[in-house]
Design an enzyme around this catalytic site. Structure first.
Site, PDB file in Angstrom:
ATOM      1  CG  ASN A  34      -3.006 -15.333 -13.263  1.00  0.00           C
ATOM      2  OD1 ASN A  34      -3.865 -15.104 -12.448  1.00  0.00           O
ATOM      3  ND2 ASN A  34      -1.783 -14.879 -13.169  1.00  0.00           N
ATOM      4  CG  ASP A  35      -4.196 -14.169 -20.478  1.00  0.00           C
ATOM      5  OD1 ASP A  35      -5.085 -14.911 -20.949  1.00  0.00           O
ATOM      6  OD2 ASP A  35      -4.129 -12.953 -20.700  1.00  0.00           O
TER       7      ASP A  35
END
Ligand code: CTP
Ligand code: CA
Length: 225
Positions: A34-35
């Site tokens: 994920n970012d």
């Protein structure tokens, strides 16, 4: 010589912070994640230590330097993070769940590198356990702070997550807003408890946001006793 007079409202408290984006392997050379820069979580760990707490930082891979004076537990997958958090739950006073957890992981992890073949490749994903929900169900006296990065309907999703995951506070940000996105040193957050909005913090450094969140937690655990 002057003795440093610092404000230590978390003296004697054990604080656990999760940070970074969990990483789910596809094969030995590939993964999904994920970012998340980890900056909010690392700021929380660092400031909690300054405020006198005994801090454990459970971190997925980030590009950041480990804060000093903090016990660091390095993890990769969501399952690893769940294990690291649950095994320490009982001894903790406050938990900040700032990590960006992968909601799904590859159903199978190839032992060898997947070789390029046809024009399409389908990777089946299966749902990961929800760490925050798990500790929300099991908590006794722990004060639990959840996070939510949203792109729309921030307040509605924030309250929904707070209730569903049984958190004491939920910190939400709109990642589309200037100064609140990924990787930046600032944040703009809205803090909720069971009764609704507690505070809307204007754009400020993640260190300042961290200090305010720690203060809120410190006040509230004191009020409990
Ligand atoms: N979280 C967690 N375990 C998961 C997913 C999320 O512990 N498997 C935690 C995050 O660390 C965060 C909070 O739950 O503190 C909210 O994460 P978020 O991704 O916003 O919530 P989800 O329930 O996954 O909802 P969404 O569909 O919006 O991704
Ligand atoms: Ca999610």
């Amino acid at each position: 010589f002057m003795q440093e007079q610092t404000y230590k409202p978390l003296q004697g408290k054990k604080v656990l912070v999760t940070a970074g984006g969990t990483l789910e392997r596809i094969d030995p050379v590939r993964y999904i994640t994920n970012d998340s820069s980890g900056k909010m979580g690392y700021a929380l760990a660092e400031e909690a230590h300054r405020m006198g707490a005994e801090v454990t930082l459970v971190t997925a891979p980030t590009a950041l330097k480990f804060p000093s004076g903090v016990q660091v537990v390095e993890v990769q997958s969501t399952e690893d993070m769940l294990q690291a958090v649950v095994s320490r739950l009982e001894e903790m006073d406050i938990i900040f769940k700032a990590a960006a957890v992968a909601d799904y992981r590859p159903a199978v992890q190839a032992a060898q590198k997947i070789k390029k073949s046809g024009d399409e490749l389908v990777i089946k994903l299966v749902k990961n356990p929800d760490i925050l929900q798990t500790i929300g169900e099991r908590k006794t006296t722990q004060f639990i702070v959840g996070f939510a990065a949203e792109t729309n309907d921030v307040d509605k999703y924030a309250m929904d997550k707070l209730i569903r995951k049984n958190c004491d506070l939920l910190v939400a940000n709109d990642v589309t807003e200037a100064g609140a996105g990924f990787g930046v040193d600032t944040n703009v957050v809205r803090v909720f408890d069971r009764n609704g909005l507690v505070e809307a913090l204007p754009m400020q450094s993640k260190s300042n946001v961290a200090r305010r969140l720690l203060q809120l937690a410190a006040e509230r655990i004191k009020g409990d006793n």
